[in-house]
Design a protein around this motif. Structure first.
Motif, PDB file in Angstrom:
ATOM      1  N   ALA A 135      77.330  36.259  20.048  1.00  0.00           N
ATOM      2  CA  ALA A 135      76.376  36.873  19.119  1.00  0.00           C
ATOM      3  C   ALA A 135      75.371  37.773  19.833  1.00  0.00           C
ATOM      4  CB  ALA A 135      75.638  35.798  18.337  1.00  0.00           C
ATOM      5  N   GLU A 136      75.262  37.625  21.132  1.00  0.00           N
ATOM      6  CA  GLU A 136      74.281  38.381  21.902  1.00  0.00           C
ATOM      7  C   GLU A 136      74.925  39.320  22.908  1.00  0.00           C
ATOM      8  OE1 GLU A 136      72.037  35.262  23.686  1.00  0.00           O
ATOM      9  OE2 GLU A 136      71.342  34.497  21.768  1.00  0.00           O
ATOM     10  N   SER A 137      76.223  39.589  22.761  1.00  0.00           N
ATOM     11  CA  SER A 137      76.933  40.345  23.787  1.00  0.00           C
ATOM     12  C   SER A 137      77.711  41.526  23.233  1.00  0.00           C
ATOM     13  CB  SER A 137      77.910  39.429  24.530  1.00  0.00           C
ATOM     14  OG  SER A 137      77.211  38.384  25.155  1.00  0.00           O
ATOM     15  N   ALA A 138      77.877  42.504  24.108  1.00  0.00           N
ATOM     16  CA  ALA A 138      78.725  43.658  23.813  1.00  0.00           C
ATOM     17  C   ALA A 138      79.589  43.924  25.032  1.00  0.00           C
ATOM     18  CB  ALA A 138      77.880  44.882  23.498  1.00  0.00           C
ATOM     19  N   ALA A 158      76.605  54.596  22.039  1.00  0.00           N
ATOM     20  CA  ALA A 158      75.188  54.289  22.256  1.00  0.00           C
ATOM     21  C   ALA A 158      74.471  54.062  20.928  1.00  0.00           C
ATOM     22  CB  ALA A 158      74.523  55.412  23.037  1.00  0.00           C
ATOM     23  N   THR A 159      74.751  54.895  19.943  1.00  0.00           N
ATOM     24  CA  THR A 159      74.133  54.745  18.620  1.00  0.00           C
ATOM     25  C   THR A 159      74.557  53.434  17.977  1.00  0.00           C
ATOM     26  OG1 THR A 159      74.008  57.125  18.317  1.00  0.00           O
ATOM     27  CG2 THR A 159      73.933  55.777  16.322  1.00  0.00           C
ATOM     28  N   HIS A 160      75.838  53.119  18.060  1.00  0.00           N
ATOM     29  CA  HIS A 160      76.358  51.882  17.468  1.00  0.00           C
ATOM     30  C   HIS A 160      75.744  50.664  18.153  1.00  0.00           C
ATOM     31  CE1 HIS A 160      79.086  49.595  14.985  1.00  0.00           C
ATOM     32  NE2 HIS A 160      79.482  48.930  16.043  1.00  0.00           N
ATOM     33  N   LEU A 161      75.653  50.712  19.461  1.00  0.00           N
ATOM     34  CA  LEU A 161      75.070  49.607  20.219  1.00  0.00           C
ATOM     35  C   LEU A 161      73.596  49.419  19.843  1.00  0.00           C
ATOM     36  CD1 LEU A 161      75.621  47.536  22.497  1.00  0.00           C
ATOM     37  CD2 LEU A 161      74.897  49.294  24.106  1.00  0.00           C
ATOM     38  N   ALA A 162      72.859  50.496  19.755  1.00  0.00           N
ATOM     39  CA  ALA A 162      71.437  50.414  19.398  1.00  0.00           C
ATOM     40  C   ALA A 162      71.243  49.909  17.979  1.00  0.00           C
ATOM     41  CB  ALA A 162      70.771  51.777  19.569  1.00  0.00           C
ATOM     42  N   SER A 163      72.117  50.290  17.074  1.00  0.00           N
ATOM     43  CA  SER A 163      71.969  49.826  15.684  1.00  0.00           C
ATOM     44  C   SER A 163      72.423  48.384  15.501  1.00  0.00           C
ATOM     45  CB  SER A 163      72.741  50.755  14.731  1.00  0.00           C
ATOM     46  OG  SER A 163      74.133  50.633  14.936  1.00  0.00           O
ATOM     47  N   HIS A 164      73.251  47.904  16.433  1.00  0.00           N
ATOM     48  CA  HIS A 164      73.720  46.516  16.354  1.00  0.00           C
ATOM     49  C   HIS A 164      72.584  45.525  16.605  1.00  0.00           C
ATOM     50  CE1 HIS A 164      77.034  43.637  16.211  1.00  0.00           C
ATOM     51  NE2 HIS A 164      76.502  43.022  17.233  1.00  0.00           N
ATOM     52  N   TRP A 165      71.674  45.898  17.500  1.00  0.00           N
ATOM     53  CA  TRP A 165      70.490  45.092  17.813  1.00  0.00           C
ATOM     54  C   TRP A 165      69.261  45.981  17.663  1.00  0.00           C
ATOM     55  CZ3 TRP A 165      74.725  44.418  21.286  1.00  0.00           C
ATOM     56  CH2 TRP A 165      75.346  43.178  21.182  1.00  0.00           C
TER      57      TRP A 165
END
Length: 97
Positions: free
Chosen positions: A29-32, A88-95
């Motif tokens: 839940a806290e990883s990419a 980068a956008t997807h990662l930032a919006s995920h958290w």
């Protein structure tokens, strides 16, 4: 030097890096896991197993890769691939916090 995860905490230590074990030990839940150009295609299975538990997994779109083997393998298994900016956008919006 290896990267290890113990009780959800990532740290450096002695030993050989075992990427599949490292991926499997991340808290989902806290990883990419981002498979960028040059990533080892053998790591796709471990990444997808972590994704099945709730982790964010994506790869760099093959069009911008010098070595797209892992991204192609991820896409073939239904995984998300995108440009670096989109990742980068997807990662930032995920958290968002």
């Amino acid at each position: 030097v290896a990267v290890n995860v113990e009780e959800g905490i990532v740290h450096f230590g002695e030993g050989a890096l075992q990427v599949d074990d490292l991926i499997a030990s991340l808290p989902p839940a806290e990883s990419a896991v981002l498979l960028l150009s040059g990533s080892d295609p053998s790591q796709v299975e471990a990444a997808l197993a972590l994704a099945a538990k709730g982790a964010l997994v994506a790869g760099q779109s093959p069009q911008g890769c010098y070595d797209p083997a892992a991204s192609r393998a991820l896409a073939a298994r239904g995984g998300m691939v995108a440009t670096p900016a989109e990742l980068a956008t997807h990662l930032a919006s995920h958290w968002p916090d």
